[in-house]
Design a protein around this motif. Structure first.
Motif, mmCIF file in Angstrom:
data_model
loop_
_atom_site.group_PDB
_atom_site.id
_atom_site.type_symbol
_atom_site.label_atom_id
_atom_site.label_comp_id
_atom_site.label_asym_id
_atom_site.label_seq_id
_atom_site.Cartn_x
_atom_site.Cartn_y
_atom_site.Cartn_z
ATOM 1 N N SER A 491 -34.453 97.054 55.680
ATOM 2 C CA SER A 491 -33.344 97.188 55.988
ATOM 3 C C SER A 491 -32.016 96.093 55.401
ATOM 4 O O SER A 491 -30.815 97.105 55.098
ATOM 5 C CB SER A 491 -33.052 97.501 57.499
ATOM 6 N N LEU A 492 -32.266 95.114 55.682
ATOM 7 C CA LEU A 492 -30.839 94.123 55.691
ATOM 8 C C LEU A 492 -30.967 94.336 53.614
ATOM 9 O O LEU A 492 -29.826 94.493 53.599
ATOM 10 C CB LEU A 492 -31.330 92.725 56.018
ATOM 11 N N VAL A 493 -32.065 94.654 53.189
ATOM 12 C CA VAL A 493 -31.460 93.896 51.407
ATOM 13 C C VAL A 493 -31.103 95.756 50.880
ATOM 14 O O VAL A 493 -29.897 95.649 50.037
ATOM 15 C CB VAL A 493 -32.895 93.794 50.774
ATOM 16 N N LEU A 494 -32.102 96.738 51.652
ATOM 17 C CA LEU A 494 -31.015 97.961 50.775
ATOM 18 C C LEU A 494 -29.549 98.553 51.733
ATOM 19 O O LEU A 494 -28.549 98.725 50.331
ATOM 20 C CB LEU A 494 -31.834 99.491 51.935
ATOM 21 N N GLY A 495 -29.531 97.665 52.660
ATOM 22 C CA GLY A 495 -27.998 97.731 53.359
ATOM 23 C C GLY A 495 -26.984 97.188 52.737
ATOM 24 O O GLY A 495 -25.793 97.763 52.455
ATOM 25 N N LEU A 496 -27.227 96.641 51.751
ATOM 26 C CA LEU A 496 -26.546 95.940 50.902
ATOM 27 C C LEU A 496 -26.220 96.868 49.777
ATOM 28 O O LEU A 496 -24.488 96.227 49.476
ATOM 29 C CB LEU A 496 -26.809 94.396 50.318
ATOM 30 N N GLY A 497 -26.585 97.430 49.427
ATOM 31 C CA GLY A 497 -26.187 98.178 47.844
ATOM 32 C C GLY A 497 -25.913 99.870 48.816
ATOM 33 O O GLY A 497 -25.486 100.428 47.779
ATOM 34 N N LEU A 498 -26.218 100.068 49.674
ATOM 35 C CA LEU A 498 -26.287 101.505 50.341
ATOM 36 C C LEU A 498 -25.282 101.166 51.409
ATOM 37 O O LEU A 498 -25.016 100.736 52.589
ATOM 38 C CB LEU A 498 -27.672 101.528 50.284
ATOM 39 N N THR A 499 -25.186 102.841 51.327
ATOM 40 C CA THR A 499 -24.585 102.832 52.610
ATOM 41 C C THR A 499 -25.498 103.165 54.011
ATOM 42 O O THR A 499 -27.046 103.500 53.873
ATOM 43 C CB THR A 499 -23.621 104.577 52.539
ATOM 44 N N THR A 500 -24.891 103.389 55.365
ATOM 45 C CA THR A 500 -25.720 103.027 56.710
ATOM 46 C C THR A 500 -27.001 104.086 56.074
ATOM 47 O O THR A 500 -27.786 104.383 56.604
ATOM 48 C CB THR A 500 -25.518 102.518 57.983
ATOM 49 N N THR A 501 -26.182 105.767 55.926
ATOM 50 C CA THR A 501 -27.000 106.852 56.510
ATOM 51 C C THR A 501 -27.537 106.470 55.000
ATOM 52 O O THR A 501 -29.182 107.081 55.460
ATOM 53 C CB THR A 501 -26.190 107.513 55.810
ATOM 54 N N ALA A 502 -27.517 106.432 53.869
ATOM 55 C CA ALA A 502 -28.536 105.958 52.492
ATOM 56 C C ALA A 502 -29.760 104.973 53.201
ATOM 57 O O ALA A 502 -30.962 105.991 52.768
ATOM 58 C CB ALA A 502 -27.811 106.152 51.127
ATOM 59 N N CYS A 503 -29.458 103.841 53.442
ATOM 60 C CA CYS A 503 -30.671 102.949 53.592
ATOM 61 C C CYS A 503 -31.628 103.591 55.033
ATOM 62 O O CYS A 503 -32.471 103.391 54.721
ATOM 63 C CB CYS A 503 -29.599 101.647 54.285
ATOM 64 N N TYR A 504 -30.373 103.881 56.031
ATOM 65 C CA TYR A 504 -31.381 105.096 57.060
ATOM 66 C C TYR A 504 -32.427 106.087 56.598
ATOM 67 O O TYR A 504 -33.927 105.660 56.736
ATOM 68 C CB TYR A 504 -30.751 105.456 58.255
#
Length: 691
Positions: A491-504
């Motif tokens: 989640s943390l790694v994906l969230g670094l490059g994505l918006t919160t919604t896209a990461c979720y």
């Protein structure tokens, strides 16, 4: 020599701080992490205003069944495509294609993108009724529909790039085309059912599982209404009311400016649900006051970044991701908002304790009462905001009418504002501005949500989700703690490059099923993923909230990002608490009594975690007085506090009583030793002064 009465009055009557409306100069209540946008003028601006008005009216028509279309019943899929046709084309006008593109005019290629997007959306809108009857999403669609679908696919990817950046595009694009080669042997656990280009295109643009899936459904059903309410609230001067209320209530406390920042961000965040707009509004008021009160610039920016990040977690108006969670879980938005109450409280309690310990260690005082707004004057000026928010909460929680609640609340707000406020009374110009601001926010969200919907479609098409969950369980050896750690890190790694919604959305598809299979509560799992994706806003190297706050504070961006992690360090623990015991998200049989006890333990443990992190323990004092034992004591306080705050039972191998007793065994001697050393050190100077 005498002093005149007027001179003495000037001495004893300090100037009261004036806090103006922080939203007065904000042209966009941002939802996405993009700041370089084009301001539309002339015909394009009026086109956006008209399209926004049509979008809001379409939403009202759909939610209240007003039958604007006489003799015609609109399908949900037709409604979704009308919204896409009205909003998505403006992505290419508002968001420039390159960093060097001019912002004062719209280039020809953006107009071409606008026309292609609008044309494709209209063709698909006119086709979805026939597609539902003939099953075109599984094949057999006419060439015209396939071509329109391919155009829509391409423009969606470009819209993702413009609204979310290259990182979002490069994360989503490979998965959207993944069904075209899903049967390749090298994919391993990702191997699934392969589709042709025609089949993939049809499924993406015609089925209710992809472009027209959960994200767009959430936007069309509930997000529009809440965005309208949030914008109306801020454009009637609520920002000024909340800021003044925060200063009046918290300004005199130790480190008062920082506590005001937290409280103001809670109030503003509860109504906007947007991290960046919260930083840009509350931060312009609170960061300068924090710096004046003695906080370092980078630390002031870090506090604002952490406080604003909680905006997407704070009910009643959470970020867009919360509405997507409701669609994923097939529950009402009110259920998600209720589940978020205790995590949000723990988030801000932890942050408040961090700031208090820091202020105590550094001797930072509050703001003199004479310089602050008066509570009664503030409430008298903005009492009707309380009525409006009460109506919203009652309709959400009691009547369970989340699609209607924001529209009723907005109507009441505008009536009361026109009756009782001369300063913020709306005119025709205000209405146009209101529609323009809403339109820009709608465009940002549609660009991201529609593109991310293709993720869901790709995995639905290939049928790989179930097998992937089994593979993850096999890798983790059915160990829920290892799975949670993997999920948090991802989640943390994906969230670094994505918006919160896209990461979720990514993790709700890929990881959540595996966590649910080991017996964890569904709501707790989805809140856990959401929470960790949200924390990327304060985690370098991207840390969009920290960087926005650094710009206001005038501090180095990366330094502010690292400070944000330190200030918000307690926040990284909290998601594990509520996923271990779902009572903290008010799930399970009769969870309320258990939730109160667990929340009390979590808050009690957090008190010691913050004391250890900041080096000042409440009821003990500055731990520098412990001399060489300062750092060992701080480490033990953090460990003991974490143990106390951790829920027992469930997937934990020991019960709640056992884990609480273990925490006390660590904390009691640690606190006694610290108290003895700190008090002994405090006596030394007085003994030296004795005759």
């Amino acid at each position: 020599m005498s002093t005149s009465l007027s001179d003495s009055a000037a001495i004893v009557m300090p100037k009261r701080i004036e806090f103006e409306d922080p939203h007065a100069g904000i042209s966009n209540l941002q939802e996405a992490e993009v700041t370089r946008v084009r301001t539309l003028r002339g015909a394009w601006r009026w086109a956006l205003i008209i399209a926004t008005a049509a979008t809001i009216l379409l939403c009202i028509n759909q939610q209240f069944s007003l039958r604007f279309f006489i003799g015609y019943t609109q399908l949900n899929t037709e409604y979704f495509y009308l919204l896409i046709a009205l909003m998505l084309p403006f992505t290419f006008l508002i968001f420039p294609g390159t960093e060097t593109a001019r912002l004062d005019r719209v280039p020809w290629y953006d107009i071409l993108f606008f026309l292609l997007t609008f044309g494709a959306a209209i063709v698909l809108m006119r086709s979805v009724r026939k597609a539902a009857e003939a099953g075109w999403e599984f094949g057999g669609a006419p060439t015209t529909v396939i071509v329109a679908g391919l155009i829509m696919w391409v423009v969606l990817m470009e819209a993702l790039r413009r609204t979310g950046g290259w990182s979002l595009l490069l994360s989503v694009l490979p998965f959207t085309v993944y069904p075209l080669f899903a049967d390749a042997k090298w994919l391993g656990p990702f191997r699934g059912t392969q589709s042709t280009l025609e089949q993939a295109t049809s499924y993406h643009v015609l089925s209710g599982e992809s472009l027209l899936g959960i994200p767009i459904q959430a936007f069309a059903d509930t997000v529009i209404g809440f965005l309208v309410f949030g914008t109306a609230l801020m454009m009637t001067g609520a920002g000024k009311f909340f800021i003044n209320l925060a200063f009046a209530m918290c300004g005199t406390f130790r480190g008062g400016a920082a506590k005001v920042c937290i409280f103001a961000s809670v109030l503003l965040g509860m109504m906007s649900g947007s991290i960046i707009s919260n930083v840009l509004t509350a931060g312009t008021m609170t960061i300068p006051v924090m710096k004046k009160s003695g906080f370092r610039a980078s630390y002031a920016g870090a506090i604002e970044a952490c406080a604003s990040t909680g905006a997407v977690l704070a009910p009643p108006v959470m970020g867009a991701t919360a509405f997507v969670i409701a669609q994923f879980l097939n529950v009402s938005y009110a259920d998600v908002a209720i589940a978020a109450i205790i995590p949000a409280v723990l988030y801000y309690v932890g942050l408040f304790m961090q700031v208090d310990s820091y202020a105590a260690r550094h001797g930072l005082k509050g703001i003199p009462r004479a310089e602050l707004p008066k509570i009664m004057d503030t409430v008298k000026d903005g009492w009707y905001y309380i009525f409006v928010i009460a109506l919203l909460i009652i309709m959400l929680l009691y009547f369970k009418r989340e699609s209607h609640a924001p529209f009723y609340a907005t109507a009441l707000l505008l009536v009361l504002n026109q009756m009782f406020s001369k300063e913020t009374r709306w005119t025709l110009t205000t209405i146009n501005k209101f529609l323009e601001v809403n339109g820009r926010t709608f465009v940002e969200l549609v660009g991201i949500l529609a593109g991310c919907g293709l993720l869901i479609g790709a995995f639905s098409m290939t049928g790989v989700v179930s097998s992937l969950a089994n593979d993850l369980l096999r890798i983790a050896g059915d160990n829920p703690f290892l799975l949670l750690g993997m999920c948090a890190f991802t989640s943390l790694v994906l969230g670094l490059g994505l918006t919160t919604t896209a990461c979720y959305i990514f993790l709700a598809i890929l990881v959540a099923p595996a966590l649910e299979k080991v017996g964890l509560n569904r709501m707790a799992v989805h809140m856990f993923i959401f929470y960790w994706g949200m924390l990327s806003s304060i985690t370098p190297p991207v840390a969009i909230a920290s960087f926005a706050a650094a710009g206001i504070a005038g501090s180095p961006a990366m330094k502010t990002g690292w400070e944000s992690m330190w200030v918000g360090s307690i926040i990284y623990f909290i998601p594990f608490f509520f996923v271990l015991n779902p009572a903290l998200v008010l799930q399970g049989d009769n969870p309320y009594f258990a939730a109160l006890g667990l929340m009390g333990l979590a808050a009690f443990g957090t008190l010691f975690i913050c004391g250890g992190i900041q080096g000042y323990q409440a009821f003990v004092g500055d731990l520098r007085g412990a001399g060489a034992l300062e750092w060992p004591l701080r480490v033990l306080l953090v460990i003991g506090g974490f143990v106390i705050a951790t829920p027992g039972g469930g997937i934990m191998p020991i019960s709640q009583w056992q884990i609480t007793a273990l925490g006390l065994v660590i904390l009691v001697p640690t606190v006694l030793v610290a108290l003895t050393l700190v008090r002994r050190q405090a006596l030394v100077p007085s003994q030296l002064r004795a005759p």
